[in-house]
Design a protein around this motif. Structure first.
Motif, short mmCIF file in Angstrom:
data_model
loop_
_atom_site.label_atom_id
_atom_site.label_comp_id
_atom_site.label_asym_id
_atom_site.label_seq_id
_atom_site.Cartn_x
_atom_site.Cartn_y
_atom_site.Cartn_z
N GLU A 223 0.84 -1.19 0.00
CA GLU A 223 0.00 0.00 0.00
C GLU A 223 0.88 1.25 0.00
O GLU A 223 1.31 1.72 1.05
CB GLU A 223 -0.92 -0.02 1.22
CG GLU A 223 -2.14 0.86 1.10
CD GLU A 223 -1.81 2.33 1.27
OE1 GLU A 223 -2.01 3.08 0.31
OE2 GLU A 223 -1.34 2.72 2.34
N PRO A 224 1.17 1.79 -1.19
CA PRO A 224 2.12 2.90 -1.28
C PRO A 224 1.56 4.26 -0.90
O PRO A 224 2.31 5.22 -0.74
CB PRO A 224 2.52 2.89 -2.75
CG PRO A 224 1.34 2.32 -3.46
CD PRO A 224 0.77 1.31 -2.51
N GLY A 225 0.25 4.38 -0.76
CA GLY A 225 -0.39 5.69 -0.57
C GLY A 225 -1.29 5.96 -1.76
O GLY A 225 -1.43 5.12 -2.65
N PRO A 226 -1.93 7.12 -1.82
CA PRO A 226 -2.91 7.38 -2.87
C PRO A 226 -2.29 7.49 -4.27
O PRO A 226 -1.38 8.28 -4.50
CB PRO A 226 -3.56 8.69 -2.46
CG PRO A 226 -2.78 9.24 -1.34
CD PRO A 226 -1.84 8.21 -0.85
N VAL A 227 -2.82 6.64 -5.17
CA VAL A 227 -2.37 6.61 -6.56
C VAL A 227 -3.61 6.57 -7.45
O VAL A 227 -4.50 5.75 -7.24
CB VAL A 227 -1.48 5.37 -6.84
CG1 VAL A 227 -1.04 5.33 -8.30
CG2 VAL A 227 -0.27 5.35 -5.90
N PRO B 239 -6.57 3.87 -3.08
CA PRO B 239 -7.27 5.01 -2.47
C PRO B 239 -6.58 5.44 -1.18
O PRO B 239 -5.80 4.67 -0.60
CB PRO B 239 -8.67 4.47 -2.20
CG PRO B 239 -8.49 3.00 -2.08
CD PRO B 239 -7.33 2.63 -2.98
N PRO B 240 -6.86 6.65 -0.72
CA PRO B 240 -6.30 7.08 0.56
C PRO B 240 -6.79 6.15 1.68
O PRO B 240 -7.93 5.71 1.67
CB PRO B 240 -6.88 8.49 0.76
CG PRO B 240 -7.43 8.89 -0.56
CD PRO B 240 -7.71 7.65 -1.34
N PRO C 138 3.19 14.43 -0.23
CA PRO C 138 2.95 15.58 0.64
C PRO C 138 3.19 16.91 -0.09
O PRO C 138 4.05 17.00 -0.97
CB PRO C 138 3.97 15.40 1.77
CG PRO C 138 4.24 13.93 1.80
CD PRO C 138 4.16 13.50 0.36
N PRO C 139 2.42 17.95 0.28
CA PRO C 139 2.60 19.25 -0.38
C PRO C 139 4.01 19.79 -0.15
O PRO C 139 4.59 19.63 0.92
CB PRO C 139 1.54 20.14 0.29
CG PRO C 139 1.14 19.45 1.53
CD PRO C 139 1.42 17.99 1.34
N PHE D 169 0.26 9.90 2.45
CA PHE D 169 0.56 10.08 1.04
C PHE D 169 1.68 9.14 0.63
O PHE D 169 2.29 8.47 1.48
CB PHE D 169 0.96 11.54 0.76
CG PHE D 169 -0.17 12.50 0.94
CD1 PHE D 169 -1.17 12.61 -0.01
CD2 PHE D 169 -0.26 13.28 2.08
CE1 PHE D 169 -2.23 13.48 0.15
CE2 PHE D 169 -1.32 14.15 2.27
CZ PHE D 169 -2.30 14.26 1.30
N VAL D 170 1.96 9.09 -0.65
CA VAL D 170 3.10 8.32 -1.15
C VAL D 170 4.37 8.97 -0.61
O VAL D 170 4.48 10.21 -0.57
CB VAL D 170 3.11 8.31 -2.70
CG1 VAL D 170 4.35 7.63 -3.23
CG2 VAL D 170 1.85 7.65 -3.24
#
Length: 135
Positions: free
Chosen positions: A51-55, A113-114, A70-71, A120-121
């Motif tokens: 699960e890498p984060g949202p893609v 999904p998140p 992340p921003p 985040f990734v």
């Protein structure tokens, strides 16, 4: 708008369809098009144990794969040539398509999904994976 996924609330996920979100506010993103993007998503999944984060994946056109990070984490890095960055670096405005968690979102869909707020990734893992795969 306030979408929920298994108890996770994210106001940047639309309730239906898909919307463009300004990069650099809730997240930055990178896009890798076509088969290379799908291979990078597979590699990220393998590197982080599933699960890498949202893609987000795109089913038509460029068939882009968007990795949400992340921003503020994409600017100033020398990404490989195949990578397109989406951020709010000085003098730049860019937007990322974000699908709803359910319903008709074609041509976009969540590959991952998140799973929790603020997840985040991981940018550094993604950066190194992109270089290993695309260089």
């Amino acid at each position: 708008m306030n979408a929920t996924n298994g108890g996770v609330t994210a106001d940047w996920i639309p309730e239906y369809g898909f919307h463009l979100r300004k990069a650099g506010v809730q997240f930055d993103a990178i896009r890798v098009d076509g088969d290379a993007g799908r291979r990078l998503a597979d590699l990220m999944e393998e590197l982080v144990g599933g699960e890498p984060g949202p893609v987000v994946s795109e089913s038509n056109g460029r068939r882009g794969v968007y990795f949400l990070v992340p921003p503020g984490s994409t600017a100033g890095r020398p990404w490989p040539q195949e990578v397109t960055t989406f951020n709010s670096a000085t003098g730049r405005i860019s937007y990322v398509p974000v699908p709803a968690l359910g319903g008709d979102t074609w041509p976009l869909m969540w590959r991952h999904p998140p799973t929790r707020a603020g997840r985040f990734v991981h940018t550094l893992i993604l950066f190194n994976a992109a270089y290993a795969l695309l260089s």
